[in-house]
Design a protein around this motif. Structure first.
Motif: not given
Length: 225
Positions: A185-204
């Motif tokens: 899933m892409e970062c919903s704000r900038c759409k320039s990075v991807q994550y495999c889970s919500k947990e990874c997105q929050l950690t990063h």
């Protein structure tokens, strides 16, 4: 079908013969003594230094271009003509067949083309994502990048095969695992990075926040003005 446009490899010891009569140049018509060729070769030289120092990132690719530009300042029209030579070299690397071997070279060329097409401005999120995919080893994205930029049919068969046999891949910016695009899933704000889970997105997020905010500000300014 595709919006085609007219169209290197860093100097790391790989032979790259100059085009000869009868060999397709994939839209490039620059003569050997054109200033754009000197600029492109200077870029390759700077990128090879970064590769030798193990500092090969998108930022260092841009730094190499900036150094080359100081050596060989190009007018705006010449700057765009340099993409023809970059495209020619990139297509030839794709056609050599060993993508993993030439991946870093192909990425450098794709970044240079994108930077010139954006006229040195901030690279849009969509184009940034393509570069990240190539960096992470997505051969399908790399082939399509050059396929859409040449007027010839040299990549037609290869791209048709890639669409049928290769899955589009990407990498989670946090855990660095490579997965199918459909599983990211892409970062919903900038759409320039991807994550495999919500947990990874929050950690990063603490690492990503500054880049995300600056990209959002820039793209908002572009839309407004």
């Amino acid at each position: 079908r595709k919006a085609k446009a007219a169209g290197g490899a860093p100097s790391t010891g790989e032979p790259r013969p100059m085009p000869s009569e009868g060999r397709c140049r994939h839209g490039c018509t620059l003569p050997p003594d054109h200033v754009c060729n000197a600029f492109v070769e200077a870029c390759y030289g700077e990128w090879s230094k970064a590769a030798a120092a193990d500092t090969y990132t998108l930022d260092f690719m841009q730094d190499g271009m900036d150094i080359a530009f100081k050596k060989y300042p190009l007018e705006e029209s010449n700057g765009y003509q340099a993409t023809y030579r970059f495209v020619e070299d990139g297509v030839n690397l794709i056609l050599r067949g060993d993508f993993n071997r030439f991946k870093t070279h192909i990425l450098s060329i794709a970044h240079a083309i994108t930077s010139i097409e954006c006229q040195g401005h901030f690279i849009p999120s969509k184009e940034t994502m393509k570069l990240r995919d190539i960096m992470d080893g997505c051969k399908r994205t790399a082939i399509r990048f050059f396929y859409t930029r040449i007027p010839c049919s040299c990549l037609d068969d290869l791209y048709a095969e890639a669409k049928e046999t290769l899955t589009k891949m990407g990498r989670c910016q946090n855990c660095k695992r490579v997965k199918e695009h459909s599983a990211l899933m892409e970062c919903s704000r900038c759409k320039s990075v991807q994550y495999c889970s919500k947990e990874c997105q929050l950690t990063h997020w603490p690492s990503h926040k500054e880049v995300c905010d600056s990209r959002r500000r820039y793209e908002k300014e572009q839309k407004e003005g």
